[in-house]
Design an enzyme around this catalytic site. Structure first.
Site, PDB file in Angstrom:
ATOM      1  N   GLU A 165       0.797  -1.225   0.000  1.00 38.70           N
ATOM      2  CA  GLU A 165       0.000   0.000   0.000  1.00 38.70           C
ATOM      3  C   GLU A 165       0.831   1.276   0.000  1.00 38.70           C
ATOM      4  O   GLU A 165       0.797   2.072   0.957  1.00 38.70           O
ATOM      5  CB  GLU A 165      -0.949   0.005   1.205  1.00 38.70           C
ATOM      6  CG  GLU A 165      -1.917  -1.167   1.220  1.00 38.70           C
ATOM      7  CD  GLU A 165      -3.014  -1.023   2.274  1.00 38.70           C
ATOM      8  OE1 GLU A 165      -2.946  -0.089   3.086  1.00 38.70           O
ATOM      9  OE2 GLU A 165      -3.945  -1.837   2.276  1.00 38.70           O
ATOM     10  N   GLU A 349      -5.466  -8.532   1.046  1.00 34.93           N
ATOM     11  CA  GLU A 349      -6.025  -8.188   2.357  1.00 34.93           C
ATOM     12  C   GLU A 349      -7.511  -7.952   2.196  1.00 34.93           C
ATOM     13  O   GLU A 349      -7.942  -7.266   1.262  1.00 34.93           O
ATOM     14  CB  GLU A 349      -5.404  -6.901   2.943  1.00 34.93           C
ATOM     15  CG  GLU A 349      -4.007  -7.064   3.455  1.00 34.93           C
ATOM     16  CD  GLU A 349      -3.439  -5.780   4.056  1.00 34.93           C
ATOM     17  OE1 GLU A 349      -4.209  -4.932   4.540  1.00 34.93           O
ATOM     18  OE2 GLU A 349      -2.197  -5.636   4.019  1.00 34.93           O
TER      19      GLU A 349
HETATM   20  C1  FCB Z   1      -4.280  -1.948   5.526  1.00 36.66           C
HETATM   21  C2  FCB Z   1      -2.870  -2.213   6.004  1.00 36.66           C
HETATM   22  C3  FCB Z   1      -2.790  -3.134   7.194  1.00 36.66           C
HETATM   23  C4  FCB Z   1      -3.913  -2.892   8.158  1.00 36.66           C
HETATM   24  C5  FCB Z   1      -5.235  -2.928   7.444  1.00 36.66           C
HETATM   25  C6  FCB Z   1      -6.419  -2.777   8.352  1.00 36.66           C
HETATM   26  O1  FCB Z   1      -4.348  -0.671   4.979  1.00 36.66           O
HETATM   27  O2  FCB Z   1      -2.119  -2.778   4.977  1.00 36.66           O
HETATM   28  O3  FCB Z   1      -1.541  -2.975   7.781  1.00 36.66           O
HETATM   29  O4  FCB Z   1      -3.704  -1.695   8.801  1.00 36.66           O
HETATM   30  O5  FCB Z   1      -5.270  -1.922   6.488  1.00 36.66           O
END
Ligand code: FCB
Length: 445
Positions: A165, A349
């Protein structure tokens, strides 16, 4: 929990993810900019920091047992640059390298595929002192770090991500000021955006030179919708989309940044930035898509980018993030249709925060996180829909294995499949963990 493993194509992989700073505890690592950001009053809820976190440094074997026992295929984790290279460059700390060596071996020993992310935000302080990502040199030093890790772990790691990210690292860290290094400056933001993209390119080249395969990057996406039909609102939404969803994707997949982002960032980019686009856009082997929510955007007065977020109509998680599984298939279709084509995609994620208060059960504490089970079910169904429509989605990774240090929110926001008591560090699998375990066991033909 539905769908189950049997509803996905053979070879589709499931995993769960963590990141170094959020779980390890700093131990012998060199200082990083999240340490000093957290040490500055007002930056992190509850004045929390990463010193102890989940104590994963000493408990990694137990944590990997939990990943394996759930039946996951992939364990996605990250490596702390500051642990391996306390000065950010120069001599590595052998203990730091040894830790990741043991971690990778322990992952493999449990039949799991180690998916390594090199940079999940803990920039070594000596590099932060020299301007961090606003300084081009940081991107080059990141290449050295990548080369070092490839040399040490390249024979065993299953997949490599350069960055996690970069939008968050650049925008939240340099424009919104809510992540380390806590700046609010558009020139710093533009430079950080570009130097993170360059860091990806340099890291990618270093990994390739180190002979490793399966290299990608993990980007975050938030489909943006206009809050009303006004022309200015529509334009603000397109600008938001360009900066949030298309800047890094465009750089990586097309070797070009979107015009709408350049309108505001272009004047602040370092001279000669265009010459870096070939490295930034060099071929990758997969793209990671982090997906949590959508955004509703309106026009805001003042200087560029003239947007503001407004709450959407849907139900929200404990982060206040609107739950929107139905936007995921469209997002995946759009990414592959417009940018990445046949390139394998992974949801790297997806998950939600909930209060997750333990209740007394017959044999110990229990966490009945039915809302998380529903969240994961609906997003798995969405992933399945995307696959049915031909999107080359190859895997789905849940954020997160453990409740952890949720950046500026400290320890108050719980994303884990496994509950962590931050006093005792005791791990307790939640109902969602058990539900996923059952769903992963289902291999019906
Ligand atoms: C993402 C991040 C991770 C965590 C989640 C909730 O943006 O990659 O580290 O904080 O969100």
């Amino acid at each position: 929990m539905t769908p189950t493993r049997a509803d996905f194509p053979p070879g589709f992989l499931f995993g769960t993810a963590t990141s170094a700073y959020q779980i390890e505890g700093t131990g012998g690592a060199g200082p990083c900019h999240w340490d000093s950001f957290a040490a500055t009053p007002g930056n992190v809820a509850g004045a929390a920091d990463g010193r102890r976190a989940c104590g994963h440094l000493d408990r990694y074997a137990e944590d990997l047992d939990l990943v394996a026992a759930a039946g996951f295929d992939i364990y996605r984790f990250s490596t702390s640059w500051a642990r391996v290279l306390p000065e950010g460059a120069g001599a590595p700390d052998p203990e730091g390298l040894d830790f990741y060596d043991r971690l990778v071996d322990a992952t493999l020993a449990r039949g799991l595929k180690p998916a390594l992310t090199l940079y999940h935000w803990e920039l070594p302080s000596p590099l932060a002192d020299r301007g961090g990502w606003t300084n081009r040199d940081t991107a080059l030093r990141f290449g050295d770090f990548a080369a070092l890790m490839a040399e040490r772990l390249g024979d065993r790691v299953w997949s490599w991500a350069t960055l996690n990210e970069p939008w968050c690292a650049a925008w939240l860290g340099h424009f919104a000021g809510v992540h380390a290094p806590g700046l609010r400056d558009i020139r710093a933001t533009a430079r950080a955006m570009h130097h993170l993209a360059l860091g990806h390119g340099v890291g990618l080249a270093a990994l390739r030179a180190g002979g490793v395969g399966q290299i990608g990057i993990v980007l975050n996406f938030e489909p943006a919708f206009p809050a009303d039909r006004g022309e200015a609102v529509r334009a603000a939404t397109l600008r938001y989309d360009a900066v949030f969803n298309r800047f890094f994707l465009g750089g990586v997949a097309r070797g070009a940044y979107p015009e709408l982002a350049l309108e505001g960032l272009g004047p602040h980019l370092p001279r000669g930035w265009q010459a870096d686009l070939d490295a930034i856009g060099a071929p990758i082997d997969w793209l990671g898509v982090n997906y949590y929510t959508v955004k509703r955007i309106t026009h805001a007065p003042g200087p560029w980018p003239n947007w503001a977020e407004v709450p959407g109509p849907g139900r929200k998680t404990d982060m206040g993030w609107e739950i929107a599984p139905m936007a995921l298939p469209d997002l995946l279709r759009w990414i592959s249709g417009s940018h990445t084509g046949d390139l394998p995609l992974y949801v790297t994620e997806n998950g939600m925060a909930a209060p997750d208060t333990p209740v007394a059960g017959e044999t110990g504490p229990e966490i009945h996180d039915e809302d998380r089970i529903a969240f994961l079910s609906s997003h798995l169904a969405a992933a399945r829909e995307a696959i049915a429509e031909g999107v080359p989605l190859k895997g789905y990774i849940v954020w997160s294995l453990l409740d952890n240090f949720e950046w500026a929110f400290g320890y108050g926001k719980r994303f884990g499949l496994v509950h962590v008591d931050f006093e005792s560090l005791q791990r307790t699998p939640k109902a969602s963990y058990h539900a996923l375990k059952r769903m992963l066991e289902d291999r019906r033909p």
